[in-house]
Write a protein that holds these residues in place. Structure first.
Motif, short mmCIF file in Angstrom:
data_model
loop_
_atom_site.label_atom_id
_atom_site.label_comp_id
_atom_site.label_asym_id
_atom_site.label_seq_id
_atom_site.Cartn_x
_atom_site.Cartn_y
_atom_site.Cartn_z
N LEU A 22 37.71 31.48 30.98
CA LEU A 22 37.64 32.41 29.76
C LEU A 22 38.68 33.54 30.03
CD1 LEU A 22 35.97 33.72 27.27
CD2 LEU A 22 34.65 35.30 28.97
N LEU A 23 39.53 33.52 28.98
CA LEU A 23 40.67 34.53 28.98
C LEU A 23 40.51 35.53 28.16
CD1 LEU A 23 43.63 32.18 29.08
CD2 LEU A 23 42.51 33.14 30.92
N GLN A 24 40.54 37.03 28.69
CA GLN A 24 40.22 38.01 27.65
C GLN A 24 41.66 38.85 27.43
OE1 GLN A 24 36.93 39.69 29.78
NE2 GLN A 24 36.32 40.08 27.63
N LEU A 39 32.36 50.08 24.98
CA LEU A 39 31.73 49.20 26.07
C LEU A 39 30.84 48.14 25.31
CD1 LEU A 39 31.05 51.82 28.89
CD2 LEU A 39 33.07 50.51 28.24
N ARG A 40 31.13 47.81 24.22
CA ARG A 40 30.08 47.01 23.66
C ARG A 40 30.12 45.58 23.76
NH1 ARG A 40 30.84 48.57 17.26
NH2 ARG A 40 32.81 48.62 18.27
N TYR A 41 31.34 45.10 24.10
CA TYR A 41 31.48 43.54 24.30
C TYR A 41 32.37 43.28 25.44
CZ TYR A 41 31.08 44.25 19.36
OH TYR A 41 30.57 44.66 17.90
N GLY A 42 32.55 44.12 26.44
CA GLY A 42 33.13 43.75 27.49
C GLY A 42 34.80 43.82 27.29
N SER A 43 35.73 44.51 27.95
CA SER A 43 37.02 44.50 27.46
C SER A 43 37.75 44.68 28.87
CB SER A 43 37.65 45.51 26.46
OG SER A 43 36.84 45.11 25.39
N ALA A 59 31.05 53.54 22.24
CA ALA A 59 29.78 52.66 21.98
C ALA A 59 29.48 51.97 23.30
CB ALA A 59 30.21 51.61 20.80
N TYR A 60 28.13 51.59 23.33
CA TYR A 60 27.58 51.05 24.55
C TYR A 60 27.11 49.58 24.06
CZ TYR A 60 28.00 55.50 27.15
OH TYR A 60 28.32 56.57 27.67
N GLY A 61 27.43 48.60 25.00
CA GLY A 61 26.76 47.57 24.83
C GLY A 61 25.76 46.92 25.74
#
Length: 124
Positions: A22-24, A39-43, A59-61
């Motif tokens: 997985l590459l981000q 922080l909703r999706y991970g970055s 935003a939190y996730g």
């Protein structure tokens, strides 16, 4: 069968999914005295400090992991983080020394400030 998929935003899968790699995308942030993280999706973020910095969250996730590479310029910089974050390994850092690089890792276990577990590592 191998598939390559690109997603710009959240993706939902039903059933079994095996991810081999997985590459981000790394998201560069321009310096500002107040930095807002999503922080909703991970970055992955990068931030080059040019002054003192207050970190905030827009935003939190639940279940996300985000990382921020923070680089100080030629001056020691003061840092402020949300008071509800839980710090592991050390207390919340108050400064980043001149010409040092740090890695801020944020794991969210819910959707509020108190659900964030933070870890700070600094270049030796």
């Amino acid at each position: 069968v191998d598939y390559l998929a690109n997603f710009n935003g959240p993706a939902e899968f039903r059933g079994q999914v095996r991810i081999q790699s997985l590459l981000q995308t790394v998201n560069p942030m321009g310096y500002a005295a107040g930095i807002s993280l999503d922080l909703r999706y991970g970055s992955f973020y990068t931030l080059d400090l040019a002054g003192d910095c207050v970190f905030n969250v827009s935003a939190y996730g639940e279940g996300s992991v985000s990382q921020v590479r923070v680089k100080a310029d030629s001056s020691t910089r003061t840092l402020v983080f949300p008071s509800g974050w839980v710090w592991v390994g050390s207390a919340a850092p108050a400064t980043l020394a001149a010409n040092k690089t740090a890695l801020l890792t944020l794991r969210t276990f819910g959707t509020s400030e108190q659900d964030v577990v933070a870890h700070w590592q600094v270049q030796s």
